[in-house]
Design a protein around this motif. Structure first.
Motif, PDB file in Angstrom:
ATOM      1  N   TYR A 132      27.959 -13.070  -1.474  1.00  0.00           N
ATOM      2  CA  TYR A 132      29.388 -12.785  -1.435  1.00  0.00           C
ATOM      3  C   TYR A 132      30.111 -13.560  -2.520  1.00  0.00           C
ATOM      4  N   ARG A 133      30.817 -12.864  -3.386  1.00  0.00           N
ATOM      5  CA  ARG A 133      31.628 -13.508  -4.416  1.00  0.00           C
ATOM      6  C   ARG A 133      33.093 -13.223  -4.106  1.00  0.00           C
ATOM      7  N   ARG A 134      33.903 -14.214  -4.206  1.00  0.00           N
ATOM      8  CA  ARG A 134      35.280 -14.059  -3.759  1.00  0.00           C
ATOM      9  C   ARG A 134      36.136 -13.214  -4.690  1.00  0.00           C
ATOM     10  N   LYS A 135      35.760 -13.156  -5.975  1.00  0.00           N
ATOM     11  CA  LYS A 135      36.597 -12.416  -6.926  1.00  0.00           C
ATOM     12  C   LYS A 135      35.846 -11.287  -7.620  1.00  0.00           C
ATOM     13  N   GLN A 136      34.545 -11.253  -7.497  1.00  0.00           N
ATOM     14  CA  GLN A 136      33.759 -10.285  -8.240  1.00  0.00           C
ATOM     15  C   GLN A 136      32.821  -9.564  -7.306  1.00  0.00           C
ATOM     16  N   LYS A 137      32.856  -8.257  -7.352  1.00  0.00           N
ATOM     17  CA  LYS A 137      32.010  -7.447  -6.485  1.00  0.00           C
ATOM     18  C   LYS A 137      30.628  -7.302  -7.105  1.00  0.00           C
ATOM     19  N   ILE A 138      29.590  -7.663  -6.338  1.00  0.00           N
ATOM     20  CA  ILE A 138      28.210  -7.486  -6.777  1.00  0.00           C
ATOM     21  C   ILE A 138      27.606  -6.333  -5.976  1.00  0.00           C
ATOM     22  N   ASP A 139      27.039  -5.366  -6.688  1.00  0.00           N
ATOM     23  CA  ASP A 139      26.481  -4.199  -6.025  1.00  0.00           C
ATOM     24  C   ASP A 139      25.180  -4.542  -5.315  1.00  0.00           C
ATOM     25  N   ILE A 140      25.101  -4.170  -4.044  1.00  0.00           N
ATOM     26  CA  ILE A 140      23.860  -4.283  -3.288  1.00  0.00           C
ATOM     27  C   ILE A 140      23.133  -2.947  -3.430  1.00  0.00           C
ATOM     28  N   PRO A 141      21.882  -2.943  -3.873  1.00  0.00           N
ATOM     29  CA  PRO A 141      21.169  -1.690  -4.180  1.00  0.00           C
ATOM     30  C   PRO A 141      20.715  -0.945  -2.927  1.00  0.00           C
ATOM     31  N   THR A 142      21.659  -0.399  -2.201  1.00  0.00           N
ATOM     32  CA  THR A 142      21.345   0.313  -0.964  1.00  0.00           C
ATOM     33  C   THR A 142      20.362   1.450  -1.228  1.00  0.00           C
ATOM     34  N   GLY A 143      19.282   1.473  -0.460  1.00  0.00           N
ATOM     35  CA  GLY A 143      18.277   2.505  -0.624  1.00  0.00           C
ATOM     36  C   GLY A 143      17.180   2.139  -1.606  1.00  0.00           C
ATOM     37  N   TYR A 144      17.348   1.020  -2.293  1.00  0.00           N
ATOM     38  CA  TYR A 144      16.366   0.612  -3.303  1.00  0.00           C
ATOM     39  C   TYR A 144      15.763  -0.758  -3.000  1.00  0.00           C
TER      40      TYR A 144
ATOM     41  N   PHE B  73      14.105  -1.448 -10.963  1.00  0.00           N
ATOM     42  CA  PHE B  73      12.688  -1.669 -10.673  1.00  0.00           C
ATOM     43  C   PHE B  73      12.138  -0.607  -9.725  1.00  0.00           C
ATOM     44  N   ALA B  74      12.948  -0.191  -8.753  1.00  0.00           N
ATOM     45  CA  ALA B  74      12.503   0.817  -7.792  1.00  0.00           C
ATOM     46  C   ALA B  74      12.247   2.154  -8.467  1.00  0.00           C
ATOM     47  N   LEU B  75      13.079   2.522  -9.418  1.00  0.00           N
ATOM     48  CA  LEU B  75      12.925   3.795 -10.116  1.00  0.00           C
ATOM     49  C   LEU B  75      11.831   3.728 -11.179  1.00  0.00           C
ATOM     50  N   ASP B  76      11.676   2.562 -11.800  1.00  0.00           N
ATOM     51  CA  ASP B  76      10.715   2.394 -12.886  1.00  0.00           C
ATOM     52  C   ASP B  76       9.266   2.323 -12.385  1.00  0.00           C
ATOM     53  N   LYS B  77       9.030   1.513 -11.346  1.00  0.00           N
ATOM     54  CA  LYS B  77       7.748   1.395 -10.639  1.00  0.00           C
ATOM     55  C   LYS B  77       6.628   0.718 -11.433  1.00  0.00           C
ATOM     56  N   ARG B  78       6.887   0.174 -12.609  1.00  0.00           N
ATOM     57  CA  ARG B  78       5.807  -0.479 -13.356  1.00  0.00           C
ATOM     58  C   ARG B  78       5.517  -1.888 -12.849  1.00  0.00           C
ATOM     59  N   TYR B  79       6.515  -2.515 -12.235  1.00  0.00           N
ATOM     60  CA  TYR B  79       6.357  -3.898 -11.781  1.00  0.00           C
ATOM     61  C   TYR B  79       6.736  -4.001 -10.303  1.00  0.00           C
TER      62      TYR B  79
ATOM     63  N   ASN C  75       0.800  -1.221   0.000  1.00  0.00           N
ATOM     64  CA  ASN C  75       0.000   0.000   0.000  1.00  0.00           C
ATOM     65  C   ASN C  75       0.834   1.272   0.000  1.00  0.00           C
ATOM     66  N   ASP C  76       2.126   1.132   0.068  1.00  0.00           N
ATOM     67  CA  ASP C  76       3.025   2.290   0.040  1.00  0.00           C
ATOM     68  C   ASP C  76       3.245   2.717  -1.408  1.00  0.00           C
ATOM     69  N   PRO C  77       2.833   3.911  -1.790  1.00  0.00           N
ATOM     70  CA  PRO C  77       3.003   4.345  -3.188  1.00  0.00           C
ATOM     71  C   PRO C  77       4.462   4.471  -3.603  1.00  0.00           C
ATOM     72  N   ASN C  78       5.354   4.599  -2.633  1.00  0.00           N
ATOM     73  CA  ASN C  78       6.782   4.733  -2.927  1.00  0.00           C
ATOM     74  C   ASN C  78       7.546   3.440  -2.633  1.00  0.00           C
ATOM     75  N   LYS C  79       6.852   2.314  -2.677  1.00  0.00           N
ATOM     76  CA  LYS C  79       7.508   1.051  -2.324  1.00  0.00           C
ATOM     77  C   LYS C  79       8.637   0.722  -3.294  1.00  0.00           C
ATOM     78  N   VAL C  80       9.648   0.066  -2.741  1.00  0.00           N
ATOM     79  CA  VAL C  80      10.782  -0.455  -3.501  1.00  0.00           C
ATOM     80  C   VAL C  80      10.741  -1.975  -3.388  1.00  0.00           C
ATOM     81  N   PRO C  81      11.507  -2.694  -4.208  1.00  0.00           N
ATOM     82  CA  PRO C  81      11.498  -4.159  -4.104  1.00  0.00           C
ATOM     83  C   PRO C  81      11.702  -4.639  -2.672  1.00  0.00           C
ATOM     84  N   LEU C  82      10.979  -5.698  -2.331  1.00  0.00           N
ATOM     85  CA  LEU C  82      10.970  -6.230  -0.967  1.00  0.00           C
ATOM     86  C   LEU C  82      11.653  -7.590  -0.930  1.00  0.00           C
ATOM     87  N   ILE C  83      12.476  -7.800   0.094  1.00  0.00           N
ATOM     88  CA  ILE C  83      13.084  -9.112   0.326  1.00  0.00           C
ATOM     89  C   ILE C  83      12.535  -9.673   1.637  1.00  0.00           C
TER      90      ILE C  83
END
Length: 475
Positions: A134-146, A114-120, A20-28
């Protein structure tokens, strides 16, 4: 035809609030495997959306390829249509469910789009979330704030009562007694006391409860829990490498198993119960060797740590000693499945004696955790003070003593009587029997403590309403 058993879960309210939050971002929805995340998310999604698309990254690894290219929403949806040719991706009427998001870290990276687009709308579930990304050789970005993360646990005692068919109005009666700290009719006390015993041996894992309700026997539940523990152990040390492939760190897996095996025995110690000892995992064991693996078990939701306080003063977190702790299993049924079968039998027949203390202490720890409150205790050898659990509410310090077996509470008595430098607002003695009042404490039955803790959590989150400030004009 076998009756379908469905569970009412408290987390559903949070899902609807998010939606019900109009500004919702993806939920885990994060939590231990097999606690009912997929079921509750799928139930919610089909009630609220016309189109539900489920990406099961654990059992359909090919779906991970959807996120190998650009991570803008249009590209992801276009790629998804190849894997879901019979599904409709209608904007604002479609929800995407990412099962086991930890198995596809790039899907989590896409949350910003998805957070910025808001269609889905997007909901993800995760069980190895804290360790698998956690990847030992490759950094995966965690979408902080989204993204928004909510923790889910196995069923708490109130949810267990619901599952056993107890009417809401009857539970409300127990809540009223709890609010008033008033003794309940003995017939009710006996009923709830028996329910606690069943909850202890069956636990809060949904499938375990289903098996119990279908058979009216805890043996099938226990067999399921024993198998589930084996499945958890198979996941120990698993991570995603730089090639997006699964690997097992077998050295870490061995260490994790040693820690897990040590917890039930350390809980059951008759003496020297004030902390978890690395030396009992391995002779000469040190924090440097086991601290990282311990955090692994915490992050997957299998183990709880209750930290010792250097002082009984608010804020408690600022006084927590992270090198000095007790360890518990997050679900009481899982703990019982780690003990011999005879332990459950003796417990149900009231023949376990003082060994019940470890079980009841773990039960209270999980109850505090499921209420969403942090775990602290106090043990000071110099001042000979030891208090099982300590909380803080809006008004002060709350002492909790699990005394269903041993009634001694000298440390709490000294604190409440002003004989130490510490102060506390109230002391609760947690017992098996009815409500009662002592000279410095209030007795709360095990079957009522969860309602008291829920009230503490509610009051903390309610905060303080401020009156509008009017800028002075007559100066």
């Amino acid at each position: 035809m076998e009756k379908k058993i469905e569970f009412k879960r408290k987390i559903e309210k949070k899902l609807y609030e998010w939606n019900n939050d109009p500004n919702k971002v993806p939920l885990i929805v994060d939590g231990l495997r097999q606690i009912g995340k997929s079921y509750i998310v799928d139930k919610f999604a089909h009630e609220e959306y016309e189109n539900v698309i489920v990406y099961d990254f654990r059992h359909n690894k090919s779906l991970r390829k959807i996120f190998d290219g650009n991570l803008d929403v249009d590209t992801i949806i276009r790629n998804s249509m190849l894997y879901f040719p019979n599904k409709e991706f209608i904007p604002y009427k479609t929800i995407l469910i990412f099962e086991e998001i930890g198995d596809c870290p790039l899907a989590r990276t896409s949350f910003k789009s998805f957070a910025l687009d808001k269609r889905y709308a997007v909901i993800a579930t995760g069980s190895l979330l804290g360790v698998l990304n956690y990847r030992r050789k490759q950094k995966i970005d965690i979408p902080t704030g989204y993204e928004t993360i909510i923790q889910m646990t196995s069923l708490d005692f109130e949810e267990f009562l619901w599952a056993n068919g107890l009417d809401e109005k009857n539970i409300d009666i127990l809540k009223q007694y709890t609010s008033q700290k008033k003794e309940i009719p003995q017939a009710l006390a006996d009923y709830y006391k028996e329910m606690v015993k069943r909850y202890v041996v069956v636990g809060g894992m949904p499938e375990s409860i289903k098996l119990f309700l279908r058979t009216n026997n805890y043996i099938k539940s226990r067999e399921y829990l024993e198998g589930l523990i084996k499945d958890y152990r198979a996941d120990f040390g698993r991570f995603i490498n730089d090639k997006n492939e699964e690997e097992i760190d077998y050295k870490l897996q061995t260490t994790l198993n040693k820690i897990l095996d040590s917890i039930p025995s350390q809980l059951s110690r008759e003496t020297d119960t004030h902390k978890f000892k690395y030396s009992e995992i391995k002779k000469g064991g040190r924090a440097s060797e086991f601290e990282g693996p311990f955090e692994w078990l915490e992050k997957v939701g299998l183990v709880l740590r209750c930290f010792n306080l250097n002082a009984i003063e608010k804020p408690l977190e600022a006084n927590a000693d992270k090198n000095y702790f007790k360890a518990f299993i997050t679900d009481i049924g899982l703990l019982m499945a780690m003990y011999p079968l005879s332990t459950s039998q003796e417990f149900l027949l009231n023949e376990l004696g003082s060994r019940k203390g470890a079980i009841f202490e773990n039960l209270l720890a999980t109850t505090i955790n499921k209420a969403g409150l942090p775990l602290y205790y106090f043990s000071n050898g110099t001042e000979h003070l030891e208090i099982d659990f300590i909380l803080e509410d809006n008004e002060g310090i709350v002492l909790l003593e699990e005394k269903s077996v041993n009634g001694k509470m000298s440390a709490s008595k000294n604190v409440m009587g002003g004989k130490t430098k510490y102060k506390a607002k109230i002391c609760y003695k947690i017992i098996q029997e009815n409500f009662g009042q002592g000279n410095f404490y209030t007795s709360i039955p095990q079957y009522a403590i969860s309602f008291l803790l829920d009230k503490i959590k509610f009051d903390l989150e309610k905060g303080i309403n401020f009156k509008p400030l009017i800028y002075p004009t007559n100066l």
